[in-house]
Design a protein around this motif. Structure first.
Motif, PDB file in Angstrom:
ATOM      1  N   SER A  32      -5.515 -15.934   3.563  1.00 56.81           N
ATOM      2  CA  SER A  32      -5.421 -15.628   5.004  1.00 56.81           C
ATOM      3  C   SER A  32      -4.382 -14.558   5.320  1.00 56.81           C
ATOM      4  O   SER A  32      -4.088 -14.300   6.486  1.00 56.81           O
ATOM      5  CB  SER A  32      -5.093 -16.896   5.798  1.00 56.81           C
ATOM      6  N   ARG A  33      -3.829 -13.904   4.318  1.00 60.05           N
ATOM      7  CA  ARG A  33      -2.847 -12.847   4.536  1.00 60.05           C
ATOM      8  C   ARG A  33      -2.797 -11.958   3.305  1.00 60.05           C
ATOM      9  O   ARG A  33      -3.478 -12.231   2.312  1.00 60.05           O
ATOM     10  CB  ARG A  33      -1.453 -13.437   4.799  1.00 60.05           C
ATOM     11  N   PHE A  34      -1.987 -10.864   3.381  1.00 57.33           N
ATOM     12  CA  PHE A  34      -1.848  -9.995   2.220  1.00 57.33           C
ATOM     13  C   PHE A  34      -0.483  -9.306   2.255  1.00 57.33           C
ATOM     14  O   PHE A  34       0.175  -9.196   3.306  1.00 57.33           O
ATOM     15  CB  PHE A  34      -2.981  -8.959   2.168  1.00 57.33           C
ATOM     16  N   ASP A  35      -0.055  -8.826   1.071  1.00 56.71           N
ATOM     17  CA  ASP A  35       1.184  -8.068   0.918  1.00 56.71           C
ATOM     18  C   ASP A  35       0.850  -6.807   0.128  1.00 56.71           C
ATOM     19  O   ASP A  35       0.143  -6.872  -0.884  1.00 56.71           O
ATOM     20  CB  ASP A  35       2.246  -8.862   0.147  1.00 56.71           C
ATOM     21  N   ILE A  36       1.372  -5.665   0.580  1.00 61.45           N
ATOM     22  CA  ILE A  36       1.183  -4.428  -0.172  1.00 61.45           C
ATOM     23  C   ILE A  36       2.537  -3.746  -0.340  1.00 61.45           C
ATOM     24  O   ILE A  36       3.421  -3.821   0.527  1.00 61.45           O
ATOM     25  CB  ILE A  36       0.184  -3.463   0.504  1.00 61.45           C
ATOM     26  N   SER A  37       2.687  -3.123  -1.497  1.00 57.26           N
ATOM     27  CA  SER A  37       3.877  -2.327  -1.781  1.00 57.26           C
ATOM     28  C   SER A  37       3.418  -0.960  -2.264  1.00 57.26           C
ATOM     29  O   SER A  37       2.476  -0.858  -3.048  1.00 57.26           O
ATOM     30  CB  SER A  37       4.760  -3.010  -2.836  1.00 57.26           C
ATOM     31  N   ILE A  38       4.113   0.098  -1.783  1.00 51.89           N
ATOM     32  CA  ILE A  38       3.680   1.474  -2.042  1.00 51.89           C
ATOM     33  C   ILE A  38       4.852   2.260  -2.599  1.00 51.89           C
ATOM     34  O   ILE A  38       5.995   2.112  -2.138  1.00 51.89           O
ATOM     35  CB  ILE A  38       3.166   2.147  -0.750  1.00 51.89           C
ATOM     36  N   THR A  39       4.552   3.108  -3.595  1.00 42.65           N
ATOM     37  CA  THR A  39       5.592   3.975  -4.150  1.00 42.65           C
ATOM     38  C   THR A  39       5.005   5.343  -4.458  1.00 42.65           C
ATOM     39  O   THR A  39       3.831   5.457  -4.823  1.00 42.65           O
ATOM     40  CB  THR A  39       6.207   3.378  -5.424  1.00 42.65           C
ATOM     41  N   ASP A  40       5.864   6.365  -4.276  1.00 45.90           N
ATOM     42  CA  ASP A  40       5.476   7.716  -4.680  1.00 45.90           C
ATOM     43  C   ASP A  40       6.266   8.161  -5.906  1.00 45.90           C
ATOM     44  O   ASP A  40       6.245   9.328  -6.288  1.00 45.90           O
ATOM     45  CB  ASP A  40       5.673   8.703  -3.535  1.00 45.90           C
ATOM     46  N   GLY A  41       6.999   7.224  -6.513  1.00 44.51           N
ATOM     47  CA  GLY A  41       7.806   7.505  -7.688  1.00 44.51           C
ATOM     48  C   GLY A  41       9.292   7.576  -7.405  1.00 44.51           C
ATOM     49  O   GLY A  41      10.105   7.335  -8.295  1.00 44.51           O
ATOM     50  N   SER A  42       9.639   7.885  -6.164  1.00 42.14           N
ATOM     51  CA  SER A  42      11.056   7.979  -5.793  1.00 42.14           C
ATOM     52  C   SER A  42      11.414   7.029  -4.651  1.00 42.14           C
ATOM     53  O   SER A  42      12.502   6.459  -4.617  1.00 42.14           O
ATOM     54  CB  SER A  42      11.406   9.413  -5.387  1.00 42.14           C
ATOM     55  N   GLU A  53      -0.827 -12.034  12.141  1.00 45.92           N
ATOM     56  CA  GLU A  53      -1.178 -10.616  12.302  1.00 45.92           C
ATOM     57  C   GLU A  53      -2.596 -10.340  11.793  1.00 45.92           C
ATOM     58  O   GLU A  53      -3.368  -9.612  12.438  1.00 45.92           O
ATOM     59  CB  GLU A  53      -0.179  -9.742  11.544  1.00 45.92           C
ATOM     60  N   VAL A  54      -2.940 -10.940  10.654  1.00 46.46           N
ATOM     61  CA  VAL A  54      -4.290 -10.730  10.115  1.00 46.46           C
ATOM     62  C   VAL A  54      -5.333 -11.344  11.042  1.00 46.46           C
ATOM     63  O   VAL A  54      -6.377 -10.738  11.313  1.00 46.46           O
ATOM     64  CB  VAL A  54      -4.403 -11.325   8.698  1.00 46.46           C
ATOM     65  N   ALA A  55      -5.058 -12.557  11.564  1.00 48.93           N
ATOM     66  CA  ALA A  55      -6.004 -13.213  12.465  1.00 48.93           C
ATOM     67  C   ALA A  55      -6.187 -12.388  13.733  1.00 48.93           C
ATOM     68  O   ALA A  55      -7.311 -12.265  14.249  1.00 48.93           O
ATOM     69  CB  ALA A  55      -5.510 -14.612  12.798  1.00 48.93           C
ATOM     70  N   GLU A  56      -5.087 -11.789  14.250  1.00 46.34           N
ATOM     71  CA  GLU A  56      -5.174 -10.977  15.467  1.00 46.34           C
ATOM     72  C   GLU A  56      -6.006  -9.722  15.222  1.00 46.34           C
ATOM     73  O   GLU A  56      -6.858  -9.362  16.044  1.00 46.34           O
ATOM     74  CB  GLU A  56      -3.762 -10.585  15.921  1.00 46.34           C
TER      75      GLU A  56
END
Length: 254
Positions: A32-42, A53-56
């Motif tokens: 019922s939810r998710f987590d994301i992490s983003i990197t460009d190397g630095s 938030e996901v339900a909304e």
């Protein structure tokens, strides 16, 4: 079902339009939810979407939560060629991740705000570790599938060899059986021919004997007839002689 058993992990290498350097997006997908992490190397950024938030968001798009999460996972787990991705600047060092998709002929866009991470190095290392683990798992899977393929190939070759051997043995058996059948058939034909010849020979002997018998009977019949004729002639001659004697005696008496 326990939530950890339904949790999925993805990692997308995303090349944005107009750039050459990729960014990496690691996603953890819960029921019922998710987590994301983003990197460009630095630098790195985080987006922890709560259940509310996901339900909304799902309600705004008239979608069940499960369908919303499935579609988000589809676009953030694998880069879709018909989608336009963007990772633009927002306030206070944040970034806005967006992607487009079509629904019932209408082009739509989803956007999520990602906050800067306080430990970019840790996030980058976690993403790299995940990629390395995934690469190792993928390599092991490739190796296992290659081994399985080689095993199946070997078994297939064995089966092919065995099939060819069985086919050859079958042909040899059929040839031997046919040859034996022909031999028996020829023997029976020869036996029948000998019996027929013997029968024909017996018929000829019987006919010859019958002809010989007929000739013997005819000869005996002829001899009987001749003897009877001679006997009758003798009787006639005797009668004639007797008559003449009586006539002479009568003449002498006269």
């Amino acid at each position: 079902m326990v939530e950890s058993e339904r949790t999925k992990h993805t990692c997308l290498r995303l090349v944005l339009s107009g750039t050459t350097d990729p960014i990496f997006i690691k996603g953890t997908w819960h029921p019922s939810r998710f987590d994301i992490s983003i990197t460009d190397g630095s630098s790195s950024w985080l987006c922890n979407a709560t259940e509310d938030e996901v339900a909304e968001r799902a309600a705004q798009w008239d979608q069940p939560v499960s369908e919303y999460l499935q579609l988000a996972e589809q676009y953030l787990g694998f880069q879709q060629p018909d989608s336009i991705y963007n990772f633009s600047d927002a306030l206070e060092g944040s970034k806005r991740l967006s992607w487009t998709f079509e629904k019932e002929g209408t082009k739509l866009e989803w956007r999520w705000k990602c906050k800067p991470s306080h430990d970019s190095k840790r996030i980058t290392v976690e993403i790299l570790d995940f990629l390395m683990d995934a690469n190792i798992r993928l390599s092991e899977e490739v190796v296992n599938k290659t081994r399985s393929f080689e095993k199946v190939k070997s078994e297939a070759e064995k089966c092919l060899t065995q099939g060819e051997r069985l086919c050859s043995e079958k042909m040899e058996f059929e040839d031997a059986t046919y040859a034996k059948f022909i031999s028996v058939l020829n023997a029976k034909k020869a036996k029948l021919r000998a019996l027929r010849d013997k029968e024909d020979s017996g018929k000829e002997v019987a006919e010859e004997e019958e002809e010989s018998t007929d000739k013997g009977e005819s000869s005996e019949s002829g001899r009987s007839d001749n003897e009877q004729s001679e006997e009758e002639a003798s009787k006639k001659a005797a009668t004639t002689t007797s008559s003449r004697g009586r006539g002479r005696k009568r003449a002498a008496r006269s």
